[in-house]
Scaffold this active site. Structure first.
Site, PDB file in Angstrom:
ATOM      1  N   GLY A 221       0.909  -1.007   0.021  1.00  9.98           N
ATOM      2  CA  GLY A 221       0.129  -0.033  -0.342  1.00  9.98           C
ATOM      3  C   GLY A 221       0.790   1.262  -0.019  1.00  9.98           C
ATOM      4  O   GLY A 221       1.940   1.345  -0.608  1.00  9.98           O
ATOM      5  N   SER A 222       0.243   2.232   0.780  1.00 10.82           N
ATOM      6  CA  SER A 222       1.029   3.623   0.461  1.00 10.82           C
ATOM      7  C   SER A 222       2.474   3.691   1.462  1.00 10.82           C
ATOM      8  O   SER A 222       2.989   4.575   0.924  1.00 10.82           O
ATOM      9  CB  SER A 222       0.110   4.670   1.139  1.00 10.82           C
ATOM     10  OG  SER A 222      -1.288   4.838   0.495  1.00 10.82           O
TER      11      SER A 222
END
Length: 496
Positions: A221-222
């Protein structure tokens, strides 16, 4: 008469030569085959005839050996078994060895030729049989810090997930936790009880014997945006992190009609600094495309992605960043989605690279190995794994990660009196991204006045029981990271 005596003597000599030849055949030519014959129990009996060496945490044994009085005499015991199982693994008379118990089996079982006073002579014996290369068992001292290990274990509180903490300047693994865990002592012996425990653990829905810290990969993810930002800065695609990026919200994925949205607000034309602080998908996805596939693959590789040979000394699963994909898929990969996957150890290495000026120290879990008398057999040394980014880029990203904690989505990781940098992540997965998101946090912490950060950490929480809308890296993973970093800073202060 003399003729008959000579013939008898010649026959006896011939028989003696035949006996010696057969002995040589059995002991030299056939030795390996006979040693490996399933009917030969001598190696197994010899293996468990003496106590096994210990695995140490801060000088204290977390393993032991128990005399059962049975044919296989000594069984393995464990102190705080579930706490340290992701480090020690198990040493089972029935199911073999895993993790450090496996990687350092030669030292712990006494079969390593390095335990001999004269290694060249000791190496001539064959491990696994009485008098054939076996020595008093040695011991293995790990790099684990008990306080950090317990903080991570208690922070996860049985939820599915993992925590890895590294010392950025050296690569020492300070904490390695996988949850849920299990007690390896359940598997130590033979008979019905270990067999039942093995079946129960393998059938458990939480997969407690899976080492999520080393052997499971997740969409990062981020948190992967730190890798993309590093690549963009080093490539000169971004020269001013506070300048508007010109990226629309939503962002059309190249070559498609698909629009990439943001969870955060204010991402239209946002700067890189704002995009890192609030985790704007659009800005980092576009930067990944502008950096280009070749440079993005090289950047990911320099952090440790796509390395199938990483050991700590236990095997580590390969983290993945695709080397062949279209621009729209590159955009998604640049924000930690599509086929991008990482182990928690890998993402701890990403945080450590920022903390250590852009250089990645090779992670290691074993500090020293010693003989039974305490003599040092082997000692680990710092080794550079790769340079992931320039020192200037590392300083810039370090400031942006501090901003995430002080003003952005990672405020739950803040520690009073310390400088903390971090990055949150909420990774989508499953068909149509309908699976419960994984909550990530990576970060590092430096005590006030300290010359360098004391710890870098990665936390992932895959809590299937939580409501989807309540999961976030800042809410679920950051508090666990904070507890681990606080323990590291307290330990550093104590040593100081």
């Amino acid at each position: 008469m003399t003729t008959y005596i000579r013939r008898a003597a010649a026959l006896c000599l011939l028989l003696l030569v035949a006996l010696l030849a057969n002995t040589a055949r059995v002991q030299v030519l056939e030795a390996d085959r006979l040693l490996g014959n399933p009917a030969n129990r001598r190696p197994v009996l010899a293996r468990y005839a003496e106590p096994r060496g210990d695995i140490l945490v801060e000088g204290r044994p977390v393993t032991g050996s128990q005399d059962t009085g049975q044919t296989l005499r000594y069984e393995r015991t464990y102190s705080d078994g579930p706490l340290y199982a992701p480090v020690t693994g198990h040493a089972s008379q029935t199911y073999g060895t895993t993790l450090v118990e496996d990687a350092e089996d030669g030292i712990l079982s006494g079969t390593s030729p390095h335990l001999a006073g004269l290694p060249l002579i000791g190496g001539l014996g064959r491990p696994g049989g009485p008098g054939r290369g076996r020595h008093p068992a040695g011991h293995v001292a790990t790099t684990i810090r008990a306080g950090l290990q317990r903080a991570a274990y208690e922070g996860l509180a049985g939820r599915r997930g993992a925590v890895v903490a590294l010392e950025p300047s050296t690569g020492r693994v300070l904490a390695l936790v996988s949850s849920p865990s299990y007690d390896p002592a359940l598997l130590s012996g033979t008979g019905a009880e270990p067999a039942a425990a093995w079946a129960r653990l393998n059938a458990a829905p939480g997969r407690p014997m899976l080492n999520r810290a080393l052997h499971e990969t997740y969409p990062p993810g981020s948190t992967f945006k730190i890798v993309t930002a590093a690549a963009a800065l080093d490539a000169g695609v971004v020269t001013d992190v506070y300048a508007p990026s010109g990226t629309p919200d939503p962002y059309p994925l190249p070559g498609t009609r698909t629009l990439l949205p943001n969870e955060a607000r204010g991402c239209d034309d946002a700067s890189l600094a704002y995009a890192v602080r609030w985790s704007c998908n659009t800005v980092l996805a576009r930067l990944g495309v502008e950096v280009g596939l070749t440079r993005m693959v090289a950047a990911a590789r320099s952090f440790g992605f796509n390395d199938a040979d990483l050991r700590v000394p236990s095997r580590v699963a390969r983290s993945n960043f695709d080397a062949d994909m279209s621009p729209d898929r590159l955009a998604l990969s640049a924000i930690g989605q599509y086929d991008t996957r990482a182990t928690p150890l890998q993402m701890a290495m990403v945080a450590a690279a920022v903390a250590d000026g852009g250089e990645v120290a090779r992670p290691y879990l074993v500090e020293t190995t010693t003989a039974a008398d305490g003599g040092v057999v082997g000692r680990a040394h710092r080794e550079t794994y790769a340079r992931a980014m320039s020192p200037g880029t590392a300083r810039t990203l370090g400031a942006l990660m501090v901003d995430v904690v002080e003003r952005g989505s990672g405020s739950n990781a803040a520690i009073e009196g310390a400088e903390v940098g971090g990055k949150t992540g909420t990774a989508q997965h499953g068909v149509g991204n309908q699976g419960t998101p994984y909550a990530w946090f990576i970060g590092w912490a430096r005590a006030a006045g300290a010359p360098r950060p004391a710890v870098a950490v990665a936390v992932v929480v895959e809590d299937a029981a939580a409501r989807r809308e309540e999961i976030s890296g800042g809410g679920s993973a950051a508090p666990i990271a904070r507890a681990v970093m606080e323990s590291a800073l307290a330990a550093e202060g104590g040593r100081g």
